[in-house]
Design a protein around this motif. Structure first.
Motif, PDB file in Angstrom:
ATOM      1  N   ALA A  88       0.628  -0.998  -0.028  1.00 19.18           N
ATOM      2  CA  ALA A  88       0.144   0.012  -0.488  1.00 19.18           C
ATOM      3  C   ALA A  88       1.404   1.222   0.178  1.00 19.18           C
ATOM      4  N   HIS A  89       1.769   0.699   0.362  1.00 20.50           N
ATOM      5  CA  HIS A  89       2.402   2.282   0.878  1.00 20.50           C
ATOM      6  C   HIS A  89       3.919   2.953  -0.923  1.00 20.50           C
ATOM      7  N   VAL A  91       2.063   1.749  -3.798  1.00 28.86           N
ATOM      8  CA  VAL A  91       1.163   2.650  -4.427  1.00 28.86           C
ATOM      9  C   VAL A  91       0.450   3.668  -3.838  1.00 28.86           C
ATOM     10  N   PHE A  92       0.564   4.416  -2.486  1.00 27.56           N
ATOM     11  CA  PHE A  92       0.592   5.372  -2.161  1.00 27.56           C
ATOM     12  C   PHE A  92       1.979   6.864  -2.848  1.00 27.56           C
ATOM     13  N   ASN A  93       2.494   5.870  -2.834  1.00 26.32           N
ATOM     14  CA  ASN A  93       3.889   7.263  -3.449  1.00 26.32           C
ATOM     15  C   ASN A  93       4.473   6.894  -4.903  1.00 26.32           C
ATOM     16  N   LYS A  96       1.800   9.913  -5.549  1.00 29.04           N
ATOM     17  CA  LYS A  96       1.961  11.082  -4.519  1.00 29.04           C
ATOM     18  C   LYS A  96       3.108  12.030  -5.036  1.00 29.04           C
ATOM     19  N   ALA A 171       3.478   1.312  -8.613  1.00 33.14           N
ATOM     20  CA  ALA A 171       2.305   0.722  -7.897  1.00 33.14           C
ATOM     21  C   ALA A 171       2.154  -0.260  -8.210  1.00 33.14           C
TER      22      ALA A 171
END
Length: 186
Positions: A88-89, A91-93, A96, A171
């Motif tokens: 999840a980290h 994918v989030f990054n 961003k 991602a």
């Protein structure tokens, strides 16, 4: 026969995880490659990334084996949860906005920091794999080879393509790690 299929399953799992973790080096390599990079620097950076993709999961596996002895039956949930959070980290990054100042990738310090930054995730995955007693040599070699190879591909591809490709590679790696985390839990 059953032992052979279990070994093949472990090999496939480790190779997929190694590729997923290498996607971070691939995607960031595209960005560096777009700034212009000499082939000598591609080689140096990729060798360092391969080295850190061996060292970090090795440290993580030893940590995971220790944690496994402490956690006992909770190990599957802890390892799966760790992979889900890491995925999840990633994918989030990947989506961003990156407004950070880039370090000089040609200096020794810059190469070391870049290599370490894309290899940190390998430590967390190593912790999860250490809880499951995975094959140590196979794991670290697969992580190192995939990390180094994908960084070469990203750096070289970055010399030729647009920035948008890099976000999706990271991602995809994150989604793969989240899927393995869910598989460990359920």
């Amino acid at each position: 026969m059953l032992e052979t299929s279990a070994g093949l399953g472990q090999l496939i799992t480790i190779l997929i995880m190694a590729t997923a973790l290498g996607m971070d080096a691939f995607s960031l390599g595209i960005g560096i490659g777009m700034k212009g990079i000499r082939l000598l620097h591609v080689l140096r950076i990729s060798v360092l990334i391969g080295f850190f993709h061996i060292l970090m999961p090795l440290l993580g596996i030893f940590t995971g084996q220790y944690m496994s002895s402490l956690l006992g039956q909770v190990t599957n949930y802890a390892a799966g949860g760790l992979l889900i959070l890491l995925g999840a980290h990633m994918v989030f990054n990947s989506f961003k906005a990156r407004e950070t100042r880039m370090i000089d990738h040609r200096s020794l310090l810059g190469m070391l920091l870049f290599s370490l930054s894309v290899s940190i995730d390998s430590f967390s995955v190593g912790v999860s794999l250490g809880m499951f007693r995975s094959d140590l040599l196979l794991t670290v070699l697969a992580f190192g080879i995939c990390g180094g190879a994908l960084s070469v591909m990203g750096l070289l591809l970055g010399r030729r393509v647009s920035r948008n490709l890099g976000e999706f590679g990271e991602a995809l790696g994150g989604v793969i790690l989240m899927a393995f985390g869910l598989a460990f839990i359920f």
